[in-house]
Design a protein around this motif. Structure first.
Motif, PDB file in Angstrom:
ATOM      1  N   ILE A   1       6.162  15.541  -6.260  1.00 28.01           N
ATOM      2  CA  ILE A   1       5.244  14.436  -5.990  1.00 28.01           C
ATOM      3  C   ILE A   1       6.064  13.199  -5.666  1.00 28.01           C
ATOM      4  CG2 ILE A   1       3.383  12.991  -6.884  1.00 28.01           C
ATOM      5  CD1 ILE A   1       2.600  15.893  -6.506  1.00 28.01           C
ATOM      6  N   ILE A   2       5.830  12.632  -4.498  1.00 24.76           N
ATOM      7  CA  ILE A   2       6.511  11.399  -4.108  1.00 24.76           C
ATOM      8  C   ILE A   2       5.463  10.344  -3.773  1.00 24.76           C
ATOM      9  CG2 ILE A   2       8.519  12.660  -3.247  1.00 24.76           C
ATOM     10  CD1 ILE A   2       7.529  12.086  -0.387  1.00 24.76           C
TER      11      ILE A   2
ATOM     12  N   ASN B   1       6.824  15.829   4.163  1.00 31.96           N
ATOM     13  CA  ASN B   1       5.461  15.755   4.670  1.00 31.96           C
ATOM     14  C   ASN B   1       4.454  15.719   3.526  1.00 31.96           C
ATOM     15  OD1 ASN B   1       6.597  16.058   7.261  1.00 31.96           O
ATOM     16  ND2 ASN B   1       6.552  18.284   7.063  1.00 31.96           N
ATOM     17  N   VAL B   2       3.511  14.769   3.617  1.00 31.09           N
ATOM     18  CA  VAL B   2       2.495  14.596   2.580  1.00 31.09           C
ATOM     19  C   VAL B   2       1.125  14.517   3.247  1.00 31.09           C
ATOM     20  CG1 VAL B   2       1.615  13.055   0.766  1.00 31.09           C
ATOM     21  CG2 VAL B   2       4.081  13.411   1.020  1.00 31.09           C
TER      22      VAL B   2
ATOM     23  N   PHE C   1       0.856  -1.185   0.000  1.00 29.55           N
ATOM     24  CA  PHE C   1       0.000   0.000   0.000  1.00 29.55           C
ATOM     25  C   PHE C   1       0.892   1.234   0.000  1.00 29.55           C
ATOM     26  CE2 PHE C   1      -2.001   3.375   2.602  1.00 29.55           C
ATOM     27  CZ  PHE C   1      -3.089   3.655   1.789  1.00 29.55           C
ATOM     28  N   ALA C   2       0.533   2.233  -0.809  1.00 31.79           N
ATOM     29  CA  ALA C   2       1.380   3.422  -0.951  1.00 31.79           C
ATOM     30  C   ALA C   2       0.542   4.677  -1.013  1.00 31.79           C
ATOM     31  CB  ALA C   2       2.242   3.312  -2.205  1.00 31.79           C
ATOM     32  N   ILE C   3       1.087   5.740  -0.461  1.00 26.45           N
ATOM     33  CA  ILE C   3       0.447   7.056  -0.465  1.00 26.45           C
ATOM     34  C   ILE C   3       1.268   7.982  -1.340  1.00 26.45           C
ATOM     35  CG2 ILE C   3      -0.070   9.083   0.958  1.00 26.45           C
ATOM     36  CD1 ILE C   3      -0.657   7.096   3.257  1.00 26.45           C
ATOM     37  N   GLN C   4       0.606   8.616  -2.303  1.00 30.76           N
ATOM     38  CA  GLN C   4       1.276   9.526  -3.226  1.00 30.76           C
ATOM     39  C   GLN C   4       0.755  10.945  -3.002  1.00 30.76           C
ATOM     40  OE1 GLN C   4       0.271   9.429  -7.504  1.00 30.76           O
ATOM     41  NE2 GLN C   4       2.449   9.286  -7.919  1.00 30.76           N
TER      42      GLN C   4
ATOM     43  N   LEU D   1      10.920   8.693  -5.583  1.00 29.85           N
ATOM     44  CA  LEU D   1      11.063  10.105  -5.901  1.00 29.85           C
ATOM     45  C   LEU D   1      10.743  10.361  -7.370  1.00 29.85           C
ATOM     46  CD1 LEU D   1      14.383  10.962  -4.003  1.00 29.85           C
ATOM     47  CD2 LEU D   1      12.028  10.908  -3.131  1.00 29.85           C
ATOM     48  N   ALA D   2      10.531  11.628  -7.686  1.00 32.18           N
ATOM     49  CA  ALA D   2      10.177  12.000  -9.052  1.00 32.18           C
ATOM     50  C   ALA D   2      11.279  11.655 -10.048  1.00 32.18           C
ATOM     51  CB  ALA D   2       9.865  13.493  -9.118  1.00 32.18           C
TER      52      ALA D   2
END
Length: 310
Positions: A272-273, A212-213, A190-193, A232-233
């Motif tokens: 955006i990460i 921080n996102v 699971f990932a948060i973008q 990373l981008a």
């Protein structure tokens, strides 16, 4: 590359005539992948493009605008998850008042047949559609017979050990902090973008700068500290340790993902990460002093390195 189409009306012929998998597909988990595989089999047989029909916003958000955040992925993540499955096109249709008011017959006729000109539809065993969710897989099959497209229905798919492959099961695992179970259902961590935003910069004062996102509409996993991998981008993947939650020692109103990228230096603000939550290390804690907090963060970093190297 998956082409994203955001309407069904007045499409040119080269955007019609696909074999499609239909559903919300939040998470594109292994159960969803079985539905898409059935559509792919039909696409190959018919020499047709393979497409997915989904909706934005998620119908649940339309009908329950005050519901707690529940999404498992954003649109960019969905597109990237569909690409290796051979999907050529994503019909990301606007779920609005007009669509919500459509009967099952109208949905099949106006959108699937007249609009998209589909040749085949693959759906899950529990698929519902149309006003009042009155449409069923068998109903879709009957509509297809009248409108000129075929339908395949995929039975419930579970692991041999009984692991349920569903979005609700992913959410249950995330709520429990069981990231291994969530990854087993999804077929990936699971990932948060999101965009790296400015925080209070307290971490810098103790040598722990964080990216921080904001969580937005993502499902809130168990609050705590996680071993992470961040994409990373520029394509680099950096191991890290992250706090997800409200930080009891310096409480914030909105939950935040704060990632300390290990062995990394650089300015990521505005980029955006995407951060994979690999394992929950511990729950959130309060500390009597900054020294106590720093000692625990160092211990968390060591634990994260051990988990990620395993």
């Amino acid at each position: 590359m998956v082409q994203v189409v955001t309407d069904w009306r007045d499409l040119p012929e080269d955007l019609r005539g696909a074999a499609v998998a239909i559903g919300a597909f939040d998470g594109v988990h292994r159960g969803h992948q079985a539905v898409i595989a059935a559509a792919r089999q039909a696409a190959d047989s018919l020499a047709a493009p393979l497409a997915v029909v989904s909706f934005a916003p998620h119908p649940r958000r339309w009908f329950q605008p005050e519901a707690a955040p529940f999404r498992l992925m954003n649109t960019d993540q969905m597109v990237r998850a569909l690409a290796p499955l051979g999907v050529e096109r994503l019909y990301l249709l606007p779920f609005d008042a007009d669509m919500a008011a459509m009967t099952d017959a109208q949905f099949a006729t106006e959108i699937l047949s007249l609009g998209l000109g589909i040749r085949h539809a693959a759906v899950g065993f529990d698929f519902t559609y149309g006003k009042g969710r009155r449409g069923s897989p068998e109903g879709l099959r009957r509509h297809g017979e009248q409108l000129g497209f075929t339908v395949s229905v995929i039975d419930r798919l579970d692991d041999p050990d009984g692991l349920k492959l569903s979005s609700s099961a992913v959410r249950e695992a995330l709520k429990a902090g069981d990231m291994a179970r969530a990854a087993a259902i999804l077929g990936r961590p699971f990932a948060i973008q999101g965009e790296v935003v400015h925080g209070e910069k307290r971490g810098r004062t103790i040598g722990v700068p964080t990216a921080n996102v904001r969580l937005g509409d993502y499902m809130r996993p168990a609050y705590g500290v996680y071993a992470t991998r961040t994409h990373l981008a520029d394509g680099r993947v950096i191991d890290g340790v992250a706090n997800l939650g409200i930080r009891p020692m310096f409480e914030i109103e909105e939950p935040l993902l704060e990632v300390w990228l290990l062995d990394f230096a650089g300015d990521l603000y505005g980029q955006i990460i995407e951060t994979e939550l690999v394992a929950l290390l511990r729950g959130e804690m309060n500390f009597d002093s900054l020294d106590g907090l720093k000692a625990q963060i160092d211990a968390d970093a060591a634990a994260a390195r051990a988990v990620l190297s395993a």
